[in-house]
Each structure stands twice: as structure tokens, then as C-alpha cells.
Design a protein around this motif. Structure first.
Motif, PDB file in Angstrom:
ATOM      1  N   SER A 172     -16.156 -13.216  44.779  1.00  0.00           N
ATOM      2  CA  SER A 172     -16.199 -14.308  43.808  1.00  0.00           C
ATOM      3  C   SER A 172     -16.791 -15.531  44.488  1.00  0.00           C
ATOM      4  N   GLY A 173     -17.956 -15.911  44.060  1.00  0.00           N
ATOM      5  CA  GLY A 173     -18.614 -17.071  44.659  1.00  0.00           C
ATOM      6  C   GLY A 173     -19.001 -16.778  46.095  1.00  0.00           C
ATOM      7  N   TRP A 176      -3.054 -21.220  50.818  1.00  0.00           N
ATOM      8  CA  TRP A 176      -3.205 -21.061  49.366  1.00  0.00           C
ATOM      9  C   TRP A 176      -2.963 -22.383  48.656  1.00  0.00           C
ATOM     10  N   PHE A 177      -1.914 -23.086  49.061  1.00  0.00           N
ATOM     11  CA  PHE A 177      -1.633 -24.374  48.424  1.00  0.00           C
ATOM     12  C   PHE A 177      -2.741 -25.382  48.715  1.00  0.00           C
ATOM     13  N   ASN A 178      -3.319 -25.317  49.928  1.00  0.00           N
ATOM     14  CA  ASN A 178      -4.438 -26.207  50.245  1.00  0.00           C
ATOM     15  C   ASN A 178      -5.649 -25.887  49.380  1.00  0.00           C
ATOM     16  N   ASP A 179      -5.894 -24.574  49.146  1.00  0.00           N
ATOM     17  CA  ASP A 179      -7.004 -24.197  48.257  1.00  0.00           C
ATOM     18  C   ASP A 179      -6.750 -24.691  46.832  1.00  0.00           C
ATOM     19  N   ARG A 217      -7.447 -28.403  46.730  1.00  0.00           N
ATOM     20  CA  ARG A 217      -8.873 -28.722  46.848  1.00  0.00           C
ATOM     21  C   ARG A 217      -9.717 -28.087  45.746  1.00  0.00           C
ATOM     22  N   TRP A 218      -9.082 -27.527  44.752  1.00  0.00           N
ATOM     23  CA  TRP A 218      -9.756 -26.993  43.566  1.00  0.00           C
ATOM     24  C   TRP A 218     -10.792 -25.918  43.942  1.00  0.00           C
ATOM     25  N   ARG A 219     -10.432 -25.063  44.884  1.00  0.00           N
ATOM     26  CA  ARG A 219     -11.333 -23.956  45.227  1.00  0.00           C
ATOM     27  C   ARG A 219     -11.485 -23.010  44.044  1.00  0.00           C
ATOM     28  N   ASN A 220     -10.384 -22.779  43.352  1.00  0.00           N
ATOM     29  CA  ASN A 220     -10.403 -21.965  42.140  1.00  0.00           C
ATOM     30  C   ASN A 220      -9.843 -22.824  41.008  1.00  0.00           C
ATOM     31  N   VAL A 229      -5.492 -25.397  37.584  1.00  0.00           N
ATOM     32  CA  VAL A 229      -5.032 -25.833  36.264  1.00  0.00           C
ATOM     33  C   VAL A 229      -3.704 -25.157  35.912  1.00  0.00           C
ATOM     34  N   LEU A 230      -3.587 -23.872  36.214  1.00  0.00           N
ATOM     35  CA  LEU A 230      -2.336 -23.171  35.935  1.00  0.00           C
ATOM     36  C   LEU A 230      -1.184 -23.743  36.758  1.00  0.00           C
TER      37      LEU A 230
END
Length: 1014
Positions: free
Chosen positions: A78-79, A828-831, A834-837, A842-843
Motif C-alpha cells: 500500500s503506497g 503504530w500510535f506514531n503512525d 502522523r496521518w500515515r494512514n 479518522v477511526l
């Protein structure tokens, strides 16, 4: 121009990174600003690429100064996202000059950061190719275009819905290309195709041979584009965890032997219930009871009879009796049915003579007429048979009482019988080959509280004694500290702990010595039997202290003549603490946690059944002596030890013996060891049984009522390195008889109550455990046959507490693997922050808003999430019991120097130069630990400095901000604060700065005490 060829063959045991227990791995190789990658192997933790990556080398002479960077990534699809799986940095010195000189090498994957979770290795082959006309590249490109259509047809046949086409400008390459300048990036975009050369290697080393590329059809060139092409319809791509293929040399090998417990006729007459976890082994039994009315054979009358039982080349002999015409032997012989070499069993009585033994008479039996005895039938009744001479005449030869039958290893005569596989062992050493069950003695802690002494009298008058109390129990001796001041009434108030065992035959020897005068004068001594010491079950009931007379050391004659009218006294409090469990093995893998007092022991919750089936691929331990291996097994659980019979001169012994234990705690471990018997045929007294391997199985990892049958690898760590000595086949089954008691055990303390109410000092635990081990080893060595000291020490891991760099590395690796889960959560929380996904972020925003509006849902949500994780992971639970892992133990990566230090005695016996080198290494390690501890102390002191006014301005700022925060939090609802804080943490990257935040900057400016150190 010369070419550098890097053949990427395969990788093994990669770390799963896709969240489904697998990884889609590809390899990226970089050399001299040239970067190429292999194709992606989807959902494979042991991928095999077998690809050649070719790089241009302008100056071959300078390659020794270059470095080849090899990195393995997980393609997330993905990306431009990817996960790091490991890397290898290879110096150009390792590059072979030609293809003939090159060889396949396996490189362990290194970490990128200290807490990266990386494992596995990769197989590479590198060499230089002198090809000034680029003929190799042109030829491979032609072959690639010829087979391009075949490649397209093969891709259409794949089952995955989305298929990846390898072309030049991959999404993963776009991420790395940002590090180059824009001019190079434009040139790369102008190229239409980058060729990857995938040539099958017939001799390439791979862990899974079935994945190798067929040599008859070379794979085409693989082209990668920026899009994913949909494949033909297929099954949906479900989430799964891929288990790496088990290799017999590293993993367990599951077997399916014909066991009664598996075949469904438990309790039937085909096999006894007590032998349903082993294979049936048929034996021909011959029981020689006695003889009568034997004729005179010597010139002086009478005879010295003995019996010879012969079947083919196997011959068993009883002992002989002098001048006895009615001897009684009661000896049983067992011949394995698999090795029967004749159709007739001969029982012959002979007369022991100086020269050749005389023939007395014999009886012969046809094996086809021998009856079969089935368990649980009663023993076969012996019968009288008339002896016949060599001509077949049965007159005046006497009679012999015999019983001949066919049975199995479940027969009660099996353990004590003479076995045909031990035919070369003499009568005096035959007992060392038999199977036996042992029980270690019940151990107790003896607590001696030395309080004070009175009226100590020295032989030298006019001087006050400086007393020390020595206490000795068997071979254990301890002493108190010296009395603080010289006095005839000294006080100590010290407690000394010892280990004693039933039946309490030892004495406590207590002596008071004077340490000031020359020769350490003994002031007085007393003897107290251990059996007279009261037992203490509860810590609340403290026994009363007693005064004991101290007698001057004198000869027994003087003691009988003199009547003692005055004596010094000592005040003691003695107790046998039966509320403890005496540790004779490490608590990490203990097999028994019961207290010494019988009244405090837990009820049984189940039964553990162990079948020791066989072994295979054993190494010849006696190769220098021209023999193979005389292997036997020892199993230990609780107080019960079992020893199988010794099978002589075999590399594939078959024991098929079954044993049973009562289980009182499911969180215990059973240990099975395999050793080579070095004490046959009157071996040397100092001969030690050699270690072959050991297996530990934790009962809590076993499913109830399931039969596990596996081959367990037998690893032994030696000064020369890790060695595999074979494989042991076991069948194990845990049956629960009290479910409620077993479940409640998980909520009870691991050790008895006394360990927590009155804990034993940590500094005494190792010493007491060593004393307990010596007592158990000494008691088992007195059995017949003896269970030797080296076998007991091997099973109890006596040297477990000794220093070892290898064990330190293993423990550090265990810690980092645990921290990896926390670091993954933070990443994961850092991602998310930083809006990686964006969808995930948003969820998470929605979830935060729900929890802020309804805070009562926080704890239910957490526990529901844990429940769902547990249910999901149930599909991927381990299907075989965990065993001793050599990789986790760092046994395959340790060096000879580290092993030499681990096996060194204490105190060391090495050369001073070696000891100095090791000491310097320890200083380096200690320096790093010192730095870490200093950094930790600095951070803690900065927390202290917030309110200590060491920095007046820093403390003033902090308390003013604390006051403002208190006012704001008082007038603002908690939901608003939580909402603002969550929105701040999850803000978009365009609202972030790369510099540290204000609170972090303020904290780092606070003073610590590091500048006050010398």
C-alpha cells in the motif's frame, strides 16, 4: 567493464511483519550508488528468490574498499510503505574473484536499531565477472525476452486475486530515490526497463528444496511497473499465520507410532492400560526356578551346578552353587522376539569345573509350542521337566523347574530379567543396565538461631574470650560473626540455615571457639540429634529457645571418669521449618513446589504419563574404544526419578518404557535426560557417564487428554561448540482429574505460604540449593543400581547460576523481544498521529470521541479487545509442546572464547593473560552498564529537581504553571481537557515541527548531580 554479481538465493526464519503471521519479503542490494531489488515473495517466511543482481564496477581494484549493503523488507503493498526485516553489510574483501572461487554463505540478519526485532538469515553468493563486452547481460536479456510470453501465461495461472508485475519504477524504489538528487531521478525515469536476472541454481542452498526453480526452464526477466494488475478469479485472500517449515535438526518432528492410546482400544486385552503410550515389544521369557536330584559329577561326590539358557548366539548363565544337588536360582531370562536366531530354546545344566565344565543334562523347547501370556493374567506357573543327556536318555539326570512363555515389556518379570541385548555384561554389573524407579529424600530447612552464651571459661586465666560459634550438620559448616566485644557472656542473635533430610540420622555439632588466642581454642562443644528438633509449620508458632551445656573437648576415658559439676552454656532456638519447599532445582523449571510437611501438601489434580519410545541418529560416544553408544534415559518429576534400562552398543535404541506421576501443580516441568553409560564391565571408578542431551516439557503447555508424540532434538553445549547428538522420541499425556482444583491453582501462590511470610534471604538461596543437590545426589548414589552424581547434577542444572556471556545475551534478547511489542505499539500510535494512514487516524479520532463522551466504556472496551485478541490468536496456538531452543539460548552464535569462559571452573584455572583479557572485557561491559545507570539516575534527579529549588528559576516556572494548570483543570470539564489533549496528539503533520516540544526542552534543562561527581 567488470561486473559484480550478487546471487540472492534464499532466506529462512524471517520475522512476521504483516500482522497475519507472515511476510512478503524482497531483497534490496546497494553497491556504489547502484540499487537493485528482487521480486516479492508473498506470504513466505522462508522465501527462495534464486536471482542474480548485476552491478557495474568501474575500478575492480577498489572493490576491497567498498561495501555491499543488503537489506530485506516486507512489501506492505500500500503506497510506499515497507517494514524492515534485517540487513547485512558485506565488505568487498569477501567478494570472490571468479565464479569458481565463490561459495554460498549464510549471513545472520542484523538490526537497524538496538530494539529492532529481527531474526533469520540470508544466503548470498558474490563474485566478480570480467565481461568487457557485456556479453553476459545481452545473452540473459535475449533469454528473458524469449520466455516473456511463458512468464505471462504462468502469471495468469496464479491463485491470488492481485498479482505483482516486476518492472523498473517500483513504488518501493520511489521512496529510496528521494535520497538522490533530481538529475539522477530524471535519468532513472527515462529508462524503460531495469533487468533482474533470475537464473536457477542447481546447487544453491535453500531450506526448502521444494521451492527451488526447475532447472529445465530458465525464468524470464522480471519487469516491474507502478500498478497492480488484477488476476483471474480465485478464493478470497484471508488472513492467516504461516508457520515456517520445520527442519528436523532444529524443530520437533511429529510421529505417529502405533500406540494403544491413539488406536482407540484403551482398556482392551490387546495391551495393558499401564502401557498404552509405548509400542508393544514381544519377548521370550525363560524362568529358571530350581533343580533337584542332580547326579554326582565330581570325583569326591556332588557337583557345582549352574544353568545355561541358549537361543541361537545369545547365551545367558546363572550363578553356580558349590556342592549342591538341589540348587535354587529363580532367575528370569528375556530374549527379544525381533532378534530370535533359532527355532529352539535350550536349557542346559552344567557342572563348574577347573578345566572344561561338565555336561549334566538339558531340556529343549520348540518356539512354536511356547504359550502366549496376555496382561493382566497371573504369572505362569513353573513346571518340572526331566533332564536328558546328549543321547536323549532321561534316566537318572534329575529334574529342573522352568516356566517358558511369550510376553511383552508389560510383564512384571521384565525389569529384573536378564536381557539378550546385555549378554556381554557380567553378573556383578548386570544391575547397572536395569530400569529402576527412585525417590529422592524429603528435604527440610534446619534453622539454628544462636542467641547468646554464658560463663565461657578459657584455659588462659585473666583474659576475656572473643567468641565465634561454629555449627556443623553432616558436611555443612557455617559460623557466626565474631562477638562485638570480648566477654564471658557474648551475644550474637544470628540465624543459620541448613538442609537436612529424612530419616534425620545426623547430629548438630555446635562449638564455641576463641579467635584471639593462638590456635583458636575450643571453649566448649555440644551434640544435638536432628530427630529431636521440633518441626515448625506456621511462622506464627515460634519454638522456645533452650539452654545447652557446652563440654570441654576431651577423650572418652576422661569423660567417663569425671563428673561435670560446672559447664558453660549456650542459648539456641532450633526448628525444622517444614512449611517451606526445599529448592533442589531452579524455580524457573521446577517439577515440585510442595512443602515438606505432609499436612500442607496440595491434593492431586491429574496424572502425567510419559512413554520413552526410542532414539535415533545418536553419535557414537565410545568411538575411540571401537564401540557405539550405551544409552539410557533418566526422567525426573517431583520426588520420583525413573531410569530406563541401558541398551548396549546401539545408535537407535528402543526402550518403549512407560511411567506415571501424580500432578499437584500444572505450572511444573518434567525433565528427561539421555546419557551414555560408562560404568559397564567394571569401568574405572572415576569414569563419568557422558551427556547426550536433555528435554524439558512444561505441563501447562499441554492440552488435556491429548497424546503428544514427537522426536525431540538432543543438544549438548560443549567447549568446542553446540553439538546435536541425536533425537529422542517421547509420548506424553496429561490427564486432569480435578478441573476445579486445577483452575484454582492459577490463583494461588507458586510456593508455600512460609516463603512469603518469612522469606529466605536471597544471598542464601543458591548455597542452600547446592546443599540440597548434594544430599539428593548422595542418597540416589547409594541405591542399586546407583543413579550417579553426574546424572543427578545434569538433571538438576547445578551450574545454572554460573556466569555466562551466552546466557547474558540470551536474556538480553528475551528482554528486547518483549520490548519490541511495546515499541511496535508506540510506532503504530506514531503512525496514527502522523496521518500515515488517514482512514485509521479518522477511526481513532472517532473512537476517542466516543470514549470521551462515554468514559464508562473505557474499561469494557479494553477487556473486550483483549478477549478478541485471545480468541483470534487461538487459531495460531502452538500445536506441539515447547522444547529447548538453541537459537533462543544463543548457543549457535557463541564463540569458542565465550564457551571456554563458560566451562571454566570456579575459581578459574586459566592462564593469567587470558584472565586479564576477560577482566578487561568485563570492564568494558561494566562501563556501558555504568553509563546506562548514570543516564537513568540523571533523569530521575531531574524529576527531583522540579521541586527541590536547585534551579530557582526552573522550580518557580514549574510551580507557577502547576498553579495555573490546577485552576484551569478545576473550572474545565474533564471531557474537554481529554478531547483537546487527544486532538493535539493526533494533529496533522503540517501542524507539527521537527524540534522537541516545550515540556521536553524544559525537562532537559533541569539540573542533575552528574556535575558533582569526581
Amino acid at each position: 567493464m567488470a561486473k559484480l554479481v550478487v546471487e540472492v538465493l534464499d532466506a529462512s526464519d524471517l520475522m512476521p511483519k504483516d500482522g497475519e503471521g507472515s511476510a512478503s519479503a524482497y531483497v534490496e542490494v546497494e553497491y556504489d550508488e547502484q540499487r537493485q531489488r528482487t521480486r516479492t515473495k508473498n506470504k513466505d517466511l522462508n522465501p527462495a528468490w534464486n536471482e542474480r543482481l548485476i552491478f557495474g564496477v568501474n575500478h575492480p581494484d577498489e572493490i576491497v574498499d567498498k561495501t555491499v549493503y543488503v537489506a530485506v523488507y516486507n512489501d506492505r503493498g500500500s503506497g510506499n510503505e515497507k517494514n524492515f526485516l534485517g540487513r547485512v553489510r558485506i565488505s568487498g574483501v569477501s567478494v570472490a574473484g571468479t565464479e569458481e572461487e565463490s561459495e554460498v554463505r549464510r549471513y545472520p540478519l542484523d538490526k537497524r536499531r538496538p530494539f529492532s526485532h529481527v531474526k533469520g538469515d540470508i544466503a548470498l553468493k558474490m563474485y566478480l565477472l570480467d565481461d568487457p563486452n557485456d556479453e553476459f547481460t545481452v545473452q540473459d536479456q535475449r533469454e528473458s525476452h524469449v520466455h516473456e510470453e511463458v512468464k505471462e501465461r504462468d502469471e495468469d495461472k496464479q491463485e491470488t486475486p492481485l498479482q505483482e508485475i516486476n518492472t523498473n519504477a517500483s513504488v518501493g524504489d520511489q521512496e529510496e530515490s528521494r535520497n538522490h538528487d533530481r538529475n539522477k531521478k530524471k535519468k532513472n525515469k527515462e529508462k524503460e526497463v531495469r533487468s533482474f536476472y533470475s537464473i536457477p541454481q542447481a546447487n544453491a542452498h535453500t531450506d526448502n528444496p521444494t521451492r527451488a526453480v526447475p532447472p529445465e526452464r530458465p525464468p524470464p526477466v522480471e519487469i516491474r511497473t507502478d500498478f497492480m494488475r488484477a488476476g483471474p478469479p480465485g478464493p478470497p485472500n484471508t488472513m492467516f499465520m504461516q508457520v515456517p517449515p520445520r527442519r528436523p535438526e532444529f524443530e520437533l518432528v511429529e510421529t505417529r507410532p502405533p500406540l494403544a492410546a491413539r488406536m482407540g482400544y484403551r482398556g482392551a486385552d490387546k495391551m495393558s492400560n499401564t502401557y498404552d503410550l509405548v509400542e508393544q515389544m514381544q519377548y521370550l521369557y525363560a524362568r529358571v526356578v530350581k533343580a533337584r536330584d542332580l547326579p554326582d559329577m565330581d570325583t569326591a561326590g556332588g557337583l557345582d551346578p549352574y544353568v545355561e539358557v541358549k537361543l541361537g548366539n545369545y547365551k545367558g548363565i546363572t550363578k553356580y552353587f558349590e556342592k549342591n544337588q538341589n540348587p535354587f536360582w529363580n532367575k528370569t531370562f528375556a530374549f527379544s522376539k525381533e532378534k530370535l536366531q533359532a527355532h529352539q530354546l535350550e536349557v542346559t545344566i552344567k557342572n563348574k569345573d577347573v578345566g572344561k565344565d561338565d555336561f549334566v543334562g538339558r531340556v529343549a523347547f520348540d518356539l512354536t509350542e511356547v504359550p502366549i501370556r496376555m496382561q493382566p493374567d497371573s504369572p505362569l506357573a513353573p513346571q518340572w521337566y526331566r533332564l536328558e543327556d546328549k543321547r536323549g536318555d532321561k534316566s537318572n539326570r534329575g529334574e529342573i523347574m522352568l516356566a517358558i512363555w511369550l510376553g511383552t515389556q508389560a510383564d512384571e518379570a521384565f525389569p529384573e530379567a536378564w536381557h539378550s541385548d546385555a549378554h556381554s555384561i557380567g553378573h556383578q554389573n548386570l544391575a547397572t543396565t536395569r530400569s529402576k524407579v527412585y525417590f529422592s529424600p524429603r528435604l527440610y530447612y534446619l534453622r539454628v538461631n544462636v542467641i547468646e552464651a554464658q560463663d565461657l571459661v578459657l584455659s588462659e586465666r585473666g583474659r576475656l574470650p572473643l567468641g565465634v560459634v561454629k555449627v556443623q550438620v553432616a558436611n555443612q559448616m557455617k559460623s557466626t560473626r565474631m562477638s562485638p566485644i570480648p566477654s564471658i557472656n557474648p551475644m550474637w542473635d544470628e540465624e543459620l540455615l541448613f538442609v537436612v533430610s529424612e530419616p534425620f540420622e545426623d547430629f548438630i555439632v555446635i562449638s564455641v571457639d576463641d579467635r584471639v588466642g593462638p590456635g583458636n581454642e575450643v571453649i566448649g562443644r555440644t551434640f544435638i540429634p536432628v530427630r529431636e528438633i521440633p518441626q515448625r509449620i506456621d511462622s506464627a508458632k515460634i519454638p522456645d529457645a533452650r539452654w545447652f551445656n557446652l563440654f570441654k573437648p576431651a577423650s572418652p576415658e576422661e569423660g567417663e571418669k569425671k563428673e561435670v559439676k560446672f559447664s558453660s552454656k549456650i542459648h539456641l532456638r532450633l526448628s525444622l521449618d517444614s512449611g517451606y519447599h526445599v529448592l533442589d532445582e531452579s524455580t524457573h523449571f521446577s517439577s515440585d513446589l510442595q512443602p515438606s510437611a505432609k499436612i500442607l501438601r496440595k491434593p492431586s489434580i491429574g496424572v502425567l504419563e510419559l512413554g520413552i519410545l526410542s532414539a535415533r541418529n545418536l553419535l557414537p560416544m565410545k568411538g575411540k574404544e571401537g564401540r557405539l553408544t550405551d544409552a539410557y534415559c533418566v526422567a525426573k518429576y517431583g520426588h520420583k526419578w525413573v531410569r530406563t534400562r541401558t541398551l548396549l552398543d546401539s545408535l537407535s535404541p528402543r526402550w518403549n518404557e512407560q511411567y506415571t506421576w501424580e500432578v499437584h501443580d500444572p505450572c511444573t516441568v518434567i525433565t528427561i535426560g539421555v546419557l551414555d553409560n560408562y560404568n559397564l564391565n567394571g569401568g574405572k571408578e572415576d569414569a563419568r557417564d557422558q551427556r547426550i542431551g536433555k528435554v524439558r516439557i512444561r505441563l501447562s503447555t499441554l492440552e488435556i487428554n491429548r497424546v503428544y508424540t514427537h522426536y525431540y532434538p538432543l543438544w549438548v553445549l560443549q567447549p568446542s561448540g553446540l553439538q546435536k547428538n541425536g533425537e529422542l522420541q517421547l509420548a506424553i499425556k496429561f490427564t486432569c482429574t480435578a478441573w476445579i482444583n486445577m483452575v484454582t491453582q492459577y490463583g494461588k501462590p507458586l510456593l508455600p505460604k512460609m516463603h512469603y511470610v518469612q522469606p529466605i534471604p536471597v544471598r542464601h538461596i543458591d548455597q542452600l540449593r547446592q546443599q540440597a543437590t548434594q544430599i539428593v545426589a548422595a542418597r540416589l548414589a547409594r541405591a542399586e543400581p546407583p543413579l550417579r552424581q553426574e546424572a543427578v547434577e545434569y538433571m538438576l542444572d547445578v551450574d545454572y547460576h554460573m556466569w555466562s556471556i551466552r546466557k547474558s545475551k540470551a536474556n538480553f534478547q528475551r528482554i528486547t523481544s518483549l520490548l519490541f511489542g511495546m515499541s511496535s505499539m508506540f510506532r503504530w500510535f506514531n503512525d496514527v498521529c502522523r496521518w500515515r494512514n488517514p482512514v485509521t487516524t479518522v477511526l481513532v479520532h472517532v473512537l476517542f470521541l466516543i470514549l470521551i463522551c462515554y468514559p464508562e466504556l473505557i474499561l469494557p472496551t479494553i477487556f473486550l479487545y483483549l478477549f478478541m485478541i485471545g480468541v483470534w490468536n487461538y487459531r495460531f496456538r502452538t500445536q506441539y509442546p515447547p522444547h529447548m531452543d538453541h537459537r533462543l539460548s544463543q548457543a549457535d552464535t557463541t564463540t569458542l572464547e565465550e564457551l571456554d569462559e563458560e566451562f571454566d571452573m570456579f575459581p578459574t584455572s586459566r592462564h593469567p593473560d587470558i584472565v586479564k583479557k576477560r577482566y578487561d572485557r568485563m570492564r568494558i561491559v561494566g562501563g556501558k552498564l555504568q553509563t546506562v545507570m548514570g543516564d537513568l539516575a540523571t533523569q530521575m534527579e531531574r524529576f527531583q529537581a522540579l521541586l527541590s529549588w536547585r534551579d530557582p528559576r526552573g522550580t518557580a516556572i514549574f510551580i507557577i504553571l502547576s498553579l495555573i494548570s490546577a485552576i484551569v483543570l478545576y473550572v474545565t470539564p474533564f471531557q474537554v481537557i481529554a478531547l483537546l489533549f487527544s486532538l493535539y496528539c493526533l494533529r496533522h503533520p503540517r501542524f507539527r515541527i521537527k524540534q522537541p516540544s516545550v515540556p521536553v526542552n524544559f525537562f532537559k534543562r533541569l539540573p542533575a548531580k552528574a556535575d558533582m561527581l569526581l
